[in-house]
Scaffold this active site. Structure first.
Site, PDB file in Angstrom:
ATOM      1  N   GLY A  39       1.208  -1.126   0.157  1.00  0.00           N
ATOM      2  CA  GLY A  39      -0.183   0.296  -0.059  1.00  0.00           C
ATOM      3  C   GLY A  39       1.387   1.409  -0.152  1.00  0.00           C
ATOM      4  O   GLY A  39       0.752   2.202  -0.622  1.00  0.00           O
ATOM      5  N   THR A  40       1.605   1.340   0.893  1.00  0.00           N
ATOM      6  CA  THR A  40       2.213   2.741   1.315  1.00  0.00           C
ATOM      7  C   THR A  40       3.190   3.120  -0.234  1.00  0.00           C
ATOM      8  O   THR A  40       3.144   3.609  -0.451  1.00  0.00           O
ATOM      9  CB  THR A  40       3.158   2.775   2.443  1.00  0.00           C
ATOM     10  OG1 THR A  40       2.087   2.758   3.585  1.00  0.00           O
ATOM     11  CG2 THR A  40       3.591   4.440   3.239  1.00  0.00           C
ATOM     12  N   SER A  59      -1.060  -2.262   2.915  1.00  0.00           N
ATOM     13  CA  SER A  59       0.297  -2.224   3.940  1.00  0.00           C
ATOM     14  C   SER A  59       0.510  -3.532   4.131  1.00  0.00           C
ATOM     15  O   SER A  59       0.138  -4.354   4.672  1.00  0.00           O
ATOM     16  CB  SER A  59      -0.118  -1.493   5.232  1.00  0.00           C
ATOM     17  OG  SER A  59       1.556  -0.782   5.610  1.00  0.00           O
ATOM     18  N   GLY A  60       2.233  -3.496   4.075  1.00  0.00           N
ATOM     19  CA  GLY A  60       2.725  -5.607   4.480  1.00  0.00           C
ATOM     20  C   GLY A  60       2.148  -5.124   6.347  1.00  0.00           C
ATOM     21  O   GLY A  60       1.616  -6.452   6.525  1.00  0.00           O
ATOM     22  N   ASP A  65       2.204  -8.021   2.933  1.00  0.00           N
ATOM     23  CA  ASP A  65       3.358  -9.116   2.505  1.00  0.00           C
ATOM     24  C   ASP A  65       2.545 -10.332   2.562  1.00  0.00           C
ATOM     25  O   ASP A  65       3.288 -11.018   1.147  1.00  0.00           O
ATOM     26  CB  ASP A  65       3.982  -9.146   3.676  1.00  0.00           C
ATOM     27  CG  ASP A  65       4.794  -7.453   3.812  1.00  0.00           C
ATOM     28  OD1 ASP A  65       5.286  -7.125   2.588  1.00  0.00           O
ATOM     29  OD2 ASP A  65       5.352  -7.715   5.130  1.00  0.00           O
ATOM     30  N   ASP A  85      14.972  -3.742   5.656  1.00  0.00           N
ATOM     31  CA  ASP A  85      15.919  -2.679   6.623  1.00  0.00           C
ATOM     32  C   ASP A  85      16.503  -3.801   7.218  1.00  0.00           C
ATOM     33  O   ASP A  85      15.732  -3.739   8.321  1.00  0.00           O
ATOM     34  CB  ASP A  85      14.718  -1.696   6.773  1.00  0.00           C
ATOM     35  CG  ASP A  85      16.173  -0.786   7.772  1.00  0.00           C
ATOM     36  OD1 ASP A  85      17.001  -0.600   7.654  1.00  0.00           O
ATOM     37  OD2 ASP A  85      15.523  -0.273   8.377  1.00  0.00           O
ATOM     38  N   HIS A  92       6.477  -6.835  11.986  1.00  0.00           N
ATOM     39  CA  HIS A  92       5.772  -8.105  11.170  1.00  0.00           C
ATOM     40  C   HIS A  92       6.735  -9.944  10.569  1.00  0.00           C
ATOM     41  O   HIS A  92       7.045  -9.003   9.435  1.00  0.00           O
ATOM     42  CB  HIS A  92       4.842  -7.827   9.968  1.00  0.00           C
ATOM     43  CG  HIS A  92       5.204  -6.798   8.913  1.00  0.00           C
ATOM     44  ND1 HIS A  92       5.799  -5.516   9.587  1.00  0.00           N
ATOM     45  CD2 HIS A  92       5.775  -7.122   7.805  1.00  0.00           C
ATOM     46  CE1 HIS A  92       6.639  -4.366   8.224  1.00  0.00           C
ATOM     47  NE2 HIS A  92       6.057  -5.703   7.897  1.00  0.00           N
ATOM     48  N   ASP A  95       6.321 -12.219   9.000  1.00  0.00           N
ATOM     49  CA  ASP A  95       5.408 -11.847   7.696  1.00  0.00           C
ATOM     50  C   ASP A  95       6.457 -11.460   6.699  1.00  0.00           C
ATOM     51  O   ASP A  95       6.801 -11.767   5.486  1.00  0.00           O
ATOM     52  CB  ASP A  95       4.297 -10.926   7.557  1.00  0.00           C
ATOM     53  CG  ASP A  95       3.354 -11.474   7.931  1.00  0.00           C
ATOM     54  OD1 ASP A  95       3.614 -11.627   8.581  1.00  0.00           O
ATOM     55  OD2 ASP A  95       2.594 -10.486   8.451  1.00  0.00           O
ATOM     56  N   ARG A 101      11.057 -16.635   1.892  1.00  0.00           N
ATOM     57  CA  ARG A 101      10.894 -18.203   1.878  1.00  0.00           C
ATOM     58  C   ARG A 101       9.896 -18.247   0.251  1.00  0.00           C
ATOM     59  O   ARG A 101      10.088 -19.263  -0.637  1.00  0.00           O
ATOM     60  CB  ARG A 101      10.034 -18.777   2.838  1.00  0.00           C
ATOM     61  CG  ARG A 101      10.289 -20.554   2.766  1.00  0.00           C
ATOM     62  CD  ARG A 101       9.823 -20.541   4.259  1.00  0.00           C
ATOM     63  NE  ARG A 101      10.282 -20.154   5.713  1.00  0.00           N
ATOM     64  CZ  ARG A 101       9.384 -19.744   6.161  1.00  0.00           C
ATOM     65  NH1 ARG A 101       8.093 -19.290   6.108  1.00  0.00           N
ATOM     66  NH2 ARG A 101      10.353 -19.208   7.321  1.00  0.00           N
TER      67      ARG A 101
END
Length: 126
Positions: A39-40, A59-60, A65, A85, A92, A95, A101
């Protein structure tokens, strides 16, 4: 007509500016792909790169994700560029690990930093 590749773009908070700069630099190449983004990140890319049509998922931390992971599992995403990062704690994190993976399990090209993303986008654009 040849099917367009679908590329997922994701960036953690402190990497969002890097992702936007990457997208701006490679806007012409990215315009040849279908883009999916969390989203962001997707919103920032859309604002900066007017020629790109970005399909945004949640959003994640809110499930984005996982949505992209499901798309990978269903064969709907052919490449993942995820600016992670590594120095910031992530609420999260589970996730994020599940998504990377799945990228490995389904053997899709995956870039987790800018240097690898530069090479991946050039290879995909051939």
């Amino acid at each position: 007509m040849e099917k367009r590749l679908r590329v997922a773009l994701i960036a953690h908070d402190l990497k969002k500016d890097d992702m936007v700069a990457f997208a701006q630099l490679h806007e012409e190449a990215l315009s040849r792909f279908d883009i999916v983004a969390t989203g962001t990140t997707g919103g920032l890319i859309q604002q900066a790169c007017k020629s790109l049509n970005v399909h945004r998922v949640k959003s994640g931390p809110l499930g984005g994700d996982q949505q992209i992971g499901a798309m990978i599992a269903e064969g709907m995403i052919q490449a993942l560029i995820f600016f992670i990062d590594p120095l910031s704690p992530l609420p999260h994190d589970v996730d994020v690990k599940a998504l990377t993976r799945l990228g490995s399990v389904y053997d899709i090209p995956m870039a987790l930093n800018r240097a690898t993303a530069e090479r991946l986008i050039k290879a995909l654009d051939r």
